[in-house]
Design an enzyme around this catalytic site. Sequence first.
Site, PDB file in Angstrom:
ATOM      1  N   HIS A  37       1.886 -49.706   0.492  1.00 51.25           N
ATOM      2  CA  HIS A  37       2.199 -48.275   0.500  1.00 51.25           C
ATOM      3  C   HIS A  37       3.097 -47.932  -0.689  1.00 51.25           C
ATOM      4  O   HIS A  37       3.628 -48.808  -1.358  1.00 51.25           O
ATOM      5  CB  HIS A  37       2.867 -47.870   1.819  1.00 51.25           C
ATOM      6  CG  HIS A  37       4.275 -48.384   1.999  1.00 51.25           C
ATOM      7  ND1 HIS A  37       5.241 -47.709   2.706  1.00 51.25           N
ATOM      8  CD2 HIS A  37       4.875 -49.525   1.549  1.00 51.25           C
ATOM      9  CE1 HIS A  37       6.375 -48.396   2.698  1.00 51.25           C
ATOM     10  NE2 HIS A  37       6.173 -49.500   2.015  1.00 51.25           N
TER      11      HIS A  37
ATOM     12  N   HIS B 106       3.996 -39.955   6.503  1.00 54.98           N
ATOM     13  CA  HIS B 106       3.877 -41.127   5.621  1.00 54.98           C
ATOM     14  C   HIS B 106       2.634 -41.910   6.014  1.00 54.98           C
ATOM     15  O   HIS B 106       2.219 -41.914   7.178  1.00 54.98           O
ATOM     16  CB  HIS B 106       5.122 -42.007   5.733  1.00 54.98           C
ATOM     17  CG  HIS B 106       5.158 -43.106   4.715  1.00 54.98           C
ATOM     18  ND1 HIS B 106       5.347 -42.882   3.366  1.00 54.98           N
ATOM     19  CD2 HIS B 106       5.007 -44.448   4.848  1.00 54.98           C
ATOM     20  CE1 HIS B 106       5.318 -44.032   2.719  1.00 54.98           C
ATOM     21  NE2 HIS B 106       5.109 -45.000   3.590  1.00 54.98           N
TER      22      HIS B 106
ATOM     23  N   CYS C 115       2.654 -41.413  -1.318  1.00 54.58           N
ATOM     24  CA  CYS C 115       2.008 -42.267  -0.306  1.00 54.58           C
ATOM     25  C   CYS C 115       0.550 -41.884  -0.071  1.00 54.58           C
ATOM     26  O   CYS C 115      -0.342 -42.736  -0.087  1.00 54.58           O
ATOM     27  CB  CYS C 115       2.804 -42.231   0.995  1.00 54.58           C
ATOM     28  SG  CYS C 115       2.754 -40.662   1.895  1.00 54.58           S
TER      29      CYS C 115
END
Length: 369
Positions: free
Chosen positions: A342, A330, A282
């Site tokens: 993402h 994240h 990520c």
Amino acid sequence: MLRRGVPAASVTAVACAAIGLVPAVGNAAPAPGTATAGFSADPRLAAEQHIADLYQQAEALTQQYDADQESIGRLQAAVAAESGQSAAAQSLLARLSGGLGRLAAEQYRDVGDTSSLTLLFATHPDLYLQRAVLNDRVAALDAQQVQSARVLQAQLTSLRALGQTELANLQQAHAALVEQRATIEAELAQARAQLDSLGFADRHVVAEALAEGEGGDGFGTAQSVHPPSLGALLAAVNTAVAGSGGQADIDAGRAQRAISAAYAELGKPYVWGAVGPYGFDCSGLMQHVWAKAGVMLPRTSQEQASIGPPVPLSGIRPGDLVIYFAGRTHVGMYVGHGLVIHAPRPGSEVQFAALRAMPISKIVRPDGN
């Protein structure tokens, strides 16, 4: 450490994290099929909760892994630099020692005469005395330089040894992280096997639940049925800053380049610790796409949470980084139309997700500084 590296205390912290990582976003679920207080005995719900917890743990571990890799790189560069300086000091010491050797040889050739006899029989005593004083000064200077070089060598040797010790400690911590990563992957495989053991209808319900926002697993794995075109995303940037002018226009240009780069990576696989070009985690994806816009982001999602001014959800604009979960483990990039791009988790690919498909911790706007 070594002016450019990591303090010793941080190595201990990394090692501790590697030995027992417990993400802030939740505790590990019990083994599949185990009923405990607060954990559903329903196989479908148990599988859903277990997979969700494991996804969050895996993501937290990935960010720690990324930070550890970066620290190892800095330490390796520091150790190499110290080795180069040590080699230069050794060369200097050799040259100075050679000069002293020549002086010693000259003195050896005159060993048959004492200084007093040489002075007594000298044709020009004044010249002899001048030369003697000069020789004494040269010898003293050489000795001083050699001593200085030896002190420098000792310091550099000590620093190099310290750097190598730190590097060994950090590599040990890294090995522990890799081992735990393998454990997480094994648990993910176990959870997937449990999911596969469910009937088709139950598997579909669990998959949908994991893709839901605000109460799903927080990884929003379902892609939009009709994802917007790149042109629509870039137009959304212009709409967001319309009439602002000045710095907003500069920020908009960067955001458009970053969004274009992210759009080009759609469909590429999630890969542990990767920053492209063939796969991403990520934060690696965010670092990659913003580099295309001329903005260098730090490596981890926790670090990226501090790279620009915070933005309220009501003021979010395309290009903003959205940091998710309490542990900030994240990150995705808002691209307008209520969506982020993402890299969700192991086994997935770069994709769209709803902005609020995950618990939002913070929103920041990269400022290019």
